[in-house]
Design a protein around this motif. Structure first.
Motif, PDB file in Angstrom:
ATOM      1  N   HIS A 155      -7.375   1.962   6.207  1.00  0.00           N
ATOM      2  CA  HIS A 155      -6.720   2.997   5.386  1.00  0.00           C
ATOM      3  C   HIS A 155      -7.709   3.662   4.436  1.00  0.00           C
ATOM      4  CE1 HIS A 155      -2.773   1.701   6.721  1.00  0.00           C
ATOM      5  NE2 HIS A 155      -3.157   0.451   6.508  1.00  0.00           N
ATOM      6  N   GLY A 203       1.490   6.680  -6.696  1.00  0.00           N
ATOM      7  CA  GLY A 203       0.245   7.284  -7.166  1.00  0.00           C
ATOM      8  C   GLY A 203      -0.612   6.330  -7.972  1.00  0.00           C
ATOM      9  N   ASP A 259      -3.748   3.181  -7.951  1.00  0.00           N
ATOM     10  CA  ASP A 259      -4.875   2.666  -7.171  1.00  0.00           C
ATOM     11  C   ASP A 259      -4.611   1.253  -6.661  1.00  0.00           C
ATOM     12  OD1 ASP A 259      -6.364   4.922  -7.564  1.00  0.00           O
ATOM     13  OD2 ASP A 259      -7.442   4.136  -9.305  1.00  0.00           O
ATOM     14  N   ASP A 278       0.898   4.100  -2.844  1.00  0.00           N
ATOM     15  CA  ASP A 278       0.649   5.489  -2.471  1.00  0.00           C
ATOM     16  C   ASP A 278       1.765   6.386  -3.033  1.00  0.00           C
ATOM     17  OD1 ASP A 278      -0.606   7.595  -1.168  1.00  0.00           O
ATOM     18  OD2 ASP A 278       0.564   7.323   0.654  1.00  0.00           O
ATOM     19  N   LEU A 292       0.834  -1.210   0.000  1.00  0.00           N
ATOM     20  CA  LEU A 292       0.000   0.000   0.000  1.00  0.00           C
ATOM     21  C   LEU A 292       0.871   1.263   0.000  1.00  0.00           C
ATOM     22  CD1 LEU A 292      -2.766   1.366   0.168  1.00  0.00           C
ATOM     23  CD2 LEU A 292      -2.653   1.135   2.656  1.00  0.00           C
ATOM     24  N   GLY A 293       1.939   1.251   0.792  1.00  0.00           N
ATOM     25  CA  GLY A 293       2.837   2.416   0.835  1.00  0.00           C
ATOM     26  C   GLY A 293       3.493   2.665  -0.520  1.00  0.00           C
ATOM     27  N   ALA A 341      -7.271   4.697   1.348  1.00  0.00           N
ATOM     28  CA  ALA A 341      -7.251   4.200  -0.036  1.00  0.00           C
ATOM     29  C   ALA A 341      -7.958   2.863  -0.181  1.00  0.00           C
ATOM     30  CB  ALA A 341      -5.807   4.071  -0.511  1.00  0.00           C
ATOM     31  N   THR A 342      -7.922   2.031   0.863  1.00  0.00           N
ATOM     32  CA  THR A 342      -8.523   0.697   0.738  1.00  0.00           C
ATOM     33  C   THR A 342      -9.992   0.686   1.140  1.00  0.00           C
ATOM     34  OG1 THR A 342      -7.501   0.248   2.893  1.00  0.00           O
ATOM     35  CG2 THR A 342      -6.404  -0.656   0.963  1.00  0.00           C
TER      36      THR A 342
END
Ligand code: MUC
Ligand code: MG
Length: 367
Positions: free
Chosen positions: A311, A286, A288, A283, A279-280, A313-314
């Motif tokens: 998080h 940039g 998805d 991120d 995930l990092g 984004a998730t």
């Protein structure tokens, strides 16, 4: 608290509705329950779902890898030594599902020791997540009926459709039927599990675009590097890496070489620690992320849910959390619930679910 033991318990529970897809099929959940017990009696739990066609692991290999390689090196460490545990497991290549189960069970035990939910430790973004369901190989009538039933009973309005059959026409007809016959706000995306060649996937693009598909997972084998890159360049639909990106290194390589635009995150492979790293990376680059499903039981789903909810984004898009509904039974005492298309993180400590010992006795296959 010291880790005193790591147990592996193989079990088998039938699927009432088997899932078939391009790389394999699941008729029975022949998984491994992993239990980490600490010196003060806290028990962390996790589910290990073998997917031989995806990662090469089997129920027997997961038991042997944990028992013979990981447990002897990890027992005796403190339950808070999560990065040391990651470092030890990293010395063995692959075996991502075995590693994931240990990581999750250790996080579960750590959070229980602290008396908090894993989700709040990981990030604590939300207490609920929208749900997506995976539809296996089926006819248009079967797919529409299953999706309608899931929407009516659980409010689920996002579906990942398994494609990758030959000839490609039958899958395109299925996706188009779902688009035409389901309500207009239904989210559809597809996963070919490497079943098509790059050229077949390119040929499928106009009709998938026409059906409003929002992403296209593992259209062809990532090892077909030139073809896959050509496909990704052609496609207006984001290409998602799943089995090609189990680790941050794989994800970095695949994204930077242009083989995919987004990545699927699965806690069942590599656990919360690996998922956090992927995930990092996403991120930072940039791109998805999608919260995927390893055809999880409720215990596995609770781990995916804990991470997805933690998080921004998730939690933002539907996570694949519902395929346990296809199982004939489960090991969990209190079932997870999907209300109006969302699943709420259970309020208990750790990942928040408890094993029904009577069911475990019934389904374990090691006695
Ligand atoms: C998926 O997204 O591919 C099927 C095989 C596997 O390893 O996971 C499932 C779902
Ligand atoms: Mg996939």
């Amino acid at each position: 608290m010291r880790i005193e033991s790591i147990e592996t318990i193989p079990y088998a529970i039938d699927y009432a509705r088997p899932l078939r897809f391009a790389s394999g099929e699941v008729l029975v959940a022949d998984h491994v329950l992993v239990r980490v017990t600490t010196s003060d009696g806290v028990v962390g739990i996790a589910d290990a779902p073998p997917r031989p066609y995806t990662y090469g692991e089997t129920q027997a290999s997961i038991v042997a890898t944990i028992r013979d390689r990981f447990a002897p090196a990890i027992v005796g460490l403190d339950v808070s030594d999560r990065d040391r545990i990651r470092s030890i497991m990293r010395r063995t290549v692959h075996n991502d599902v075995a590693k994931g189960a240990i990581d999750i069970a250790v996080w579960d035990a750590y959070a229980k020791t602290l008396g908090v939910g894993v989700s709040s430790l990981l990030g604590g973004w939300s207490d609920r997540v929208p749900v997506a369901h995976m539809l296996g190989f089926c006819t248009p009538d079967e797919g529409v009926a299953e999706a309608e039933e899931l929407r009516e009973r659980h409010g689920i309005a996002a579906f990942k459709v398994k494609v990758g059959r030959q000839p490609i026409e039958q899958d395109l007809a299925l996706v188009e039927a779902l688009r035409e016959r389901l309500p207009a706000d239904t989210v559809l995306y597809v996963d070919a599990n490497r079943g098509w060649s790059a050229n077949q996937a390119i040929a499928a693009l106009p009709r998938l675009e026409g059906a409003g598909v929002i992403s296209f997972e593992e259209p062809c084998d990532a090892a077909e590097a030139m073809g896959r890159r050509r496909l990704a360049q052609h496609s207006r639909i984001p290409i998602v890496g799943d089995e090609s990106v189990p680790t941050p290194g794989d994800a970095a390589r695949e994204l930077q070489s242009g083989g995919c635009h987004s990545v699927s995150i699965k806690t069942a492979r590599g656990g919360f620690t690996n998922a956090t790293q992927v995930l990092g990376l996403a991120d930072g680059l940039g791109v998805d992320v999608f919260m995927g499903n390893q055809i999880d039981t409720q215990l596995g789903t609770a781990a995916t849910l804990a991470f997805a909810a933690s998080h921004e984004a998730t939690a933002a898009r539907p996570a694949e959390l519902s395929n346990y509904l296809d199982m004939a039974d489960d090991l969990i005492a209190e079932p997870l619930e999907i209300v109006e298309g969302r699943m709420r993180v259970p309020s208990g400590p750790g990942v928040g679910v408890v094993i029904d010992e009577e069911k475990l006795d019934r389904y374990r296959v090691d006695r």
